[in-house]
Design a protein around this motif. Structure first.
Motif, PDB file in Angstrom:
ATOM      1  N   PHE A   1      48.264  10.831  -9.457  1.00 17.42           N
ATOM      2  CA  PHE A   1      47.126  10.002  -9.093  1.00 17.42           C
ATOM      3  C   PHE A   1      47.513   8.965  -8.041  1.00 17.42           C
ATOM      4  O   PHE A   1      46.705   8.600  -7.187  1.00 17.42           O
ATOM      5  CB  PHE A   1      46.553   9.326 -10.339  1.00 17.42           C
ATOM      6  N   LEU A   2      48.754   8.475  -8.112  1.00 15.82           N
ATOM      7  CA  LEU A   2      49.230   7.586  -7.060  1.00 15.82           C
ATOM      8  C   LEU A   2      49.276   8.339  -5.738  1.00 15.82           C
ATOM      9  O   LEU A   2      48.864   7.813  -4.695  1.00 15.82           O
ATOM     10  CB  LEU A   2      50.620   7.049  -7.410  1.00 15.82           C
ATOM     11  N   MET A   3      49.749   9.575  -5.769  1.00 19.43           N
ATOM     12  CA  MET A   3      49.788  10.398  -4.562  1.00 19.43           C
ATOM     13  C   MET A   3      48.391  10.618  -4.010  1.00 19.43           C
ATOM     14  O   MET A   3      48.166  10.516  -2.793  1.00 19.43           O
ATOM     15  CB  MET A   3      50.451  11.745  -4.897  1.00 19.43           C
ATOM     16  N   LEU A   4      47.436  10.885  -4.891  1.00 21.10           N
ATOM     17  CA  LEU A   4      46.051  11.084  -4.453  1.00 21.10           C
ATOM     18  C   LEU A   4      45.498   9.816  -3.808  1.00 21.10           C
ATOM     19  O   LEU A   4      44.839   9.869  -2.761  1.00 21.10           O
ATOM     20  CB  LEU A   4      45.185  11.494  -5.641  1.00 21.10           C
ATOM     21  N   GLY A   5      45.779   8.681  -4.422  1.00 17.98           N
ATOM     22  CA  GLY A   5      45.317   7.417  -3.853  1.00 17.98           C
ATOM     23  C   GLY A   5      45.940   7.123  -2.510  1.00 17.98           C
ATOM     24  O   GLY A   5      45.281   6.619  -1.595  1.00 17.98           O
ATOM     25  N   VAL A   6      47.219   7.425  -2.357  1.00 16.95           N
ATOM     26  CA  VAL A   6      47.907   7.201  -1.082  1.00 16.95           C
ATOM     27  C   VAL A   6      47.314   8.096   0.010  1.00 16.95           C
ATOM     28  O   VAL A   6      47.135   7.672   1.153  1.00 16.95           O
ATOM     29  CB  VAL A   6      49.421   7.452  -1.244  1.00 16.95           C
ATOM     30  N   ILE A   7      47.006   9.347  -0.331  1.00 21.44           N
ATOM     31  CA  ILE A   7      46.404  10.257   0.654  1.00 21.44           C
ATOM     32  C   ILE A   7      45.038   9.738   1.084  1.00 21.44           C
ATOM     33  O   ILE A   7      44.711   9.705   2.285  1.00 21.44           O
ATOM     34  CB  ILE A   7      46.302  11.679   0.075  1.00 21.44           C
ATOM     35  N   LEU A   8      44.212   9.315   0.124  1.00 26.86           N
ATOM     36  CA  LEU A   8      42.901   8.763   0.461  1.00 26.86           C
ATOM     37  C   LEU A   8      43.047   7.509   1.318  1.00 26.86           C
ATOM     38  O   LEU A   8      42.297   7.296   2.275  1.00 26.86           O
ATOM     39  CB  LEU A   8      42.129   8.445  -0.817  1.00 26.86           C
ATOM     40  N   SER A   9      44.024   6.676   0.969  1.00 27.54           N
ATOM     41  CA  SER A   9      44.276   5.463   1.739  1.00 27.54           C
ATOM     42  C   SER A   9      44.658   5.797   3.173  1.00 27.54           C
ATOM     43  O   SER A   9      44.185   5.162   4.123  1.00 27.54           O
ATOM     44  CB  SER A   9      45.392   4.647   1.069  1.00 27.54           C
ATOM     45  N   SER A  10      45.518   6.786   3.350  1.00 25.95           N
ATOM     46  CA  SER A  10      45.967   7.155   4.689  1.00 25.95           C
ATOM     47  C   SER A  10      44.838   7.774   5.505  1.00 25.95           C
ATOM     48  O   SER A  10      44.747   7.552   6.718  1.00 25.95           O
ATOM     49  CB  SER A  10      47.142   8.133   4.582  1.00 25.95           C
ATOM     50  N   VAL A  11      43.977   8.546   4.855  1.00 27.84           N
ATOM     51  CA  VAL A  11      42.818   9.102   5.560  1.00 27.84           C
ATOM     52  C   VAL A  11      41.902   7.988   6.040  1.00 27.84           C
ATOM     53  O   VAL A  11      41.373   8.022   7.162  1.00 27.84           O
ATOM     54  CB  VAL A  11      42.054  10.081   4.644  1.00 27.84           C
TER      55      VAL A  11
ATOM     56  N   CYS B   1      42.729   7.085 -10.773  1.00 30.68           N
ATOM     57  CA  CYS B   1      42.865   6.253 -11.963  1.00 30.68           C
ATOM     58  C   CYS B   1      43.431   4.904 -11.545  1.00 30.68           C
ATOM     59  O   CYS B   1      43.402   4.519 -10.382  1.00 30.68           O
ATOM     60  CB  CYS B   1      43.751   6.947 -12.990  1.00 30.68           C
ATOM     61  N   GLU B   2      44.007   4.156 -12.515  1.00 35.96           N
ATOM     62  CA  GLU B   2      44.484   2.809 -12.214  1.00 35.96           C
ATOM     63  C   GLU B   2      45.759   2.808 -11.376  1.00 35.96           C
ATOM     64  O   GLU B   2      46.243   1.723 -11.005  1.00 35.96           O
ATOM     65  CB  GLU B   2      44.712   2.018 -13.507  1.00 35.96           C
ATOM     66  N   CYS B   3      46.297   3.971 -11.073  1.00 35.90           N
ATOM     67  CA  CYS B   3      47.437   4.051 -10.143  1.00 35.90           C
ATOM     68  C   CYS B   3      46.952   4.380  -8.730  1.00 35.90           C
ATOM     69  O   CYS B   3      47.420   3.788  -7.758  1.00 35.90           O
ATOM     70  CB  CYS B   3      48.424   5.118 -10.607  1.00 35.90           C
ATOM     71  N   GLY B   4      46.029   5.311  -8.626  1.00 32.17           N
ATOM     72  CA  GLY B   4      45.548   5.720  -7.307  1.00 32.17           C
ATOM     73  C   GLY B   4      44.591   4.743  -6.670  1.00 32.17           C
ATOM     74  O   GLY B   4      44.397   4.767  -5.449  1.00 32.17           O
ATOM     75  N   ASN B   5      43.964   3.854  -7.471  1.00 36.23           N
ATOM     76  CA  ASN B   5      42.991   2.926  -6.883  1.00 36.23           C
ATOM     77  C   ASN B   5      43.657   1.808  -6.089  1.00 36.23           C
ATOM     78  O   ASN B   5      43.046   1.241  -5.186  1.00 36.23           O
ATOM     79  CB  ASN B   5      42.105   2.321  -7.970  1.00 36.23           C
ATOM     80  N   VAL B   6      44.910   1.492  -6.396  1.00 34.28           N
ATOM     81  CA  VAL B   6      45.574   0.365  -5.736  1.00 34.28           C
ATOM     82  C   VAL B   6      45.772   0.602  -4.241  1.00 34.28           C
ATOM     83  O   VAL B   6      45.418  -0.256  -3.425  1.00 34.28           O
ATOM     84  CB  VAL B   6      46.915   0.033  -6.433  1.00 34.28           C
ATOM     85  N   PRO B   7      46.351   1.735  -3.806  1.00 38.23           N
ATOM     86  CA  PRO B   7      46.495   1.928  -2.353  1.00 38.23           C
ATOM     87  C   PRO B   7      45.155   1.976  -1.625  1.00 38.23           C
ATOM     88  O   PRO B   7      45.056   1.533  -0.481  1.00 38.23           O
ATOM     89  CB  PRO B   7      47.252   3.260  -2.233  1.00 38.23           C
ATOM     90  N   VAL B   8      44.098   2.529  -2.275  1.00 37.87           N
ATOM     91  CA  VAL B   8      42.789   2.562  -1.627  1.00 37.87           C
ATOM     92  C   VAL B   8      42.231   1.148  -1.495  1.00 37.87           C
ATOM     93  O   VAL B   8      41.701   0.768  -0.440  1.00 37.87           O
ATOM     94  CB  VAL B   8      41.820   3.454  -2.423  1.00 37.87           C
ATOM     95  N   ALA B   9      42.347   0.333  -2.550  1.00 33.63           N
ATOM     96  CA  ALA B   9      41.877  -1.057  -2.485  1.00 33.63           C
ATOM     97  C   ALA B   9      42.660  -1.844  -1.438  1.00 33.63           C
ATOM     98  O   ALA B   9      42.099  -2.679  -0.719  1.00 33.63           O
ATOM     99  CB  ALA B   9      42.016  -1.720  -3.854  1.00 33.63           C
TER     100      ALA B   9
ATOM    101  N   ALA C   1      50.505  10.228  12.253  1.00 38.82           N
ATOM    102  CA  ALA C   1      50.286   8.911  11.668  1.00 38.82           C
ATOM    103  C   ALA C   1      49.940   9.028  10.187  1.00 38.82           C
ATOM    104  O   ALA C   1      50.365   8.205   9.365  1.00 38.82           O
ATOM    105  CB  ALA C   1      49.171   8.176  12.416  1.00 38.82           C
ATOM    106  N   LEU C   2      49.175  10.060   9.828  1.00 41.56           N
ATOM    107  CA  LEU C   2      48.808  10.276   8.431  1.00 41.56           C
ATOM    108  C   LEU C   2      50.040  10.536   7.573  1.00 41.56           C
ATOM    109  O   LEU C   2      50.228   9.911   6.520  1.00 41.56           O
ATOM    110  CB  LEU C   2      47.836  11.454   8.338  1.00 41.56           C
ATOM    111  N   ILE C   3      50.898  11.444   8.041  1.00 40.86           N
ATOM    112  CA  ILE C   3      52.103  11.785   7.279  1.00 40.86           C
ATOM    113  C   ILE C   3      53.037  10.579   7.182  1.00 40.86           C
ATOM    114  O   ILE C   3      53.626  10.299   6.127  1.00 40.86           O
ATOM    115  CB  ILE C   3      52.821  12.985   7.929  1.00 40.86           C
TER     116      ILE C   3
END
Length: 340
Positions: free
Chosen positions: A21-31, A66-74, A212-214
């Motif tokens: 979920f952290l990985m998912l949040g980081v990907i969304l953040s980078s997008v 979840c509460e791990c992936g939301n942090v990079p997006v926020a 830049a995304l990677i």
């Protein structure tokens, strides 16, 4: 020795559970960094703090984090200049309001659909209220960690003086910073620089954005992954060396049971995608109001999430966030216990 073995097992399980979920949040953040124009994003949000907090809270329905992936997006929301109310509303609501969590809660409490409904309503209301309260602070840089505040200041200056940025030729260094001349610029400058630079050939533009995304995914995983490891280690140690019976012994009355389940939610740091099944195991011994307190408070504030939040906010802000969210959750669960 057996306690240390149990702690290590819990530590590994928390990491395995949280890392995807952290990985998912980081990907969304980078997008959001590379492919979303923050100026258009900011313009689409209402200026009113209450409406902004409500909109930010509702975004959680669209992000399966979840509460791990939301942090990079926020954190990306903050760096793109969105109001604090939007970022805080999303930070608190997304772990409980995303489609995966709603579905898992429905599966666990299929015989009690009101729990699913009140979990959604309670999470949305509390996130909106807390986001509105923190919107009083007009300058978000006061709330942020110094490193992040410097990045936000740079991005704001880029948006105010795009021509100056376009004249700077960025040079990638160590995957963390871009250098223009003698001045270090954070990675967030990539998106802004690309927007104002002369339009390259489409294929070249796509390759630049993909690079830049990677790069940004690598940087954020390195920054947030270390924090996640530290937070998971603390959560595992507390679970092993603080007997759960100490918390459960408080769950004899209406008030104490709510407090006990909120403390348990903070200690166990279980992912919001499966916490409903964990709460279901206490349905025979705890009140429904206390189960709601667990399901609402846990995704907002737990030890693992606090460690990740420290990558964005100053400790004093997180303390205020903890107290305010805790009080509102307690009042909501207490009102449910007495009036519903």
């Amino acid at each position: 020795m057996s306690q240390l073995h149990s702690a290590f097992t819990l530590f590994v399980s928390l990491l395995v559970e949280a890392m995807p979920f952290l990985m998912l949040g980081v990907i969304l953040s980078s997008v959001l960094l590379v492919w979303v124009d923050e100026r258009q994003l900011i313009q689409r949000f209402p200026k009113n703090p209450l409406l902004g907090a409500f909109m930010g809270s509702c975004i959680g329905f669209l992000f399966p984090v979840c509460e791990c992936g939301n942090v990079p997006v926020a954190r990306r929301f903050m760096l793109q200049g969105l109001p604090t109310s939007v970022a805080v509303g999303f930070l608190l609501s997304a772990p409980a309001l995303n489609p995966v969590v709603i579905w898992s809660t429905w599966i666990a409490f299929r015989g009690q659909p009101e729990i699913v409904l009140y979990r959604m309503l309670g999470s949305l209301a509390i996130a909106t209220i807390v986001g509105t309260v923190f919107s009083i602070q007009s300058d978000p840089k006061v709330l942020l960690q110094p490193k992040l505040a410097q990045r936000l200041k740079f991005v704001q200056s880029v948006n105010q003086n795009q021509t100056a940025v376009a004249s700077v030729s960025p040079l990638l260094q160590s995957g963390t910073f871009f250098l223009g001349g003698q001045q270090a610029a954070p990675l967030e400058a990539v998106a802004a620089a690309q927007m104002v630079a002369a339009a390259p050939v489409p294929d070249q533009r796509f390759r630049d954005r993909l690079d830049a995304l990677i790069t940004n995914i690598t940087v954020e995983l390195r920054e947030l992954g270390a924090v996640l490891i530290f937070g998971s280690a603390i959560a595992a140690l507390i679970q092993v060396f603080v007997p759960r019976e100490v918390v459960l012994s408080l769950g004899q009355g209406t008030v104490t049971s709510i407090v006990a389940m909120m403390l348990l939610a903070a200690i166990v740091s279980i992912c919001s995608t499966v916490d409903s099944f964990f709460a279901l195991s206490f349905a025979s011994t705890f009140t429904t109001g206390s189960l709601l307190a667990f399901l609402i408070f846990g995704p907002m504030i737990d030890i693992k999430a606090i460690g990740l939040m420290l990558s964005i906010f100053k400790p004093r802000f997180i303390l205020y966030l903890f107290l305010l969210a805790g009080q509102l959750t307690f009042l909501f669960a207490l009102g449910y216990s007495y009036f519903l």
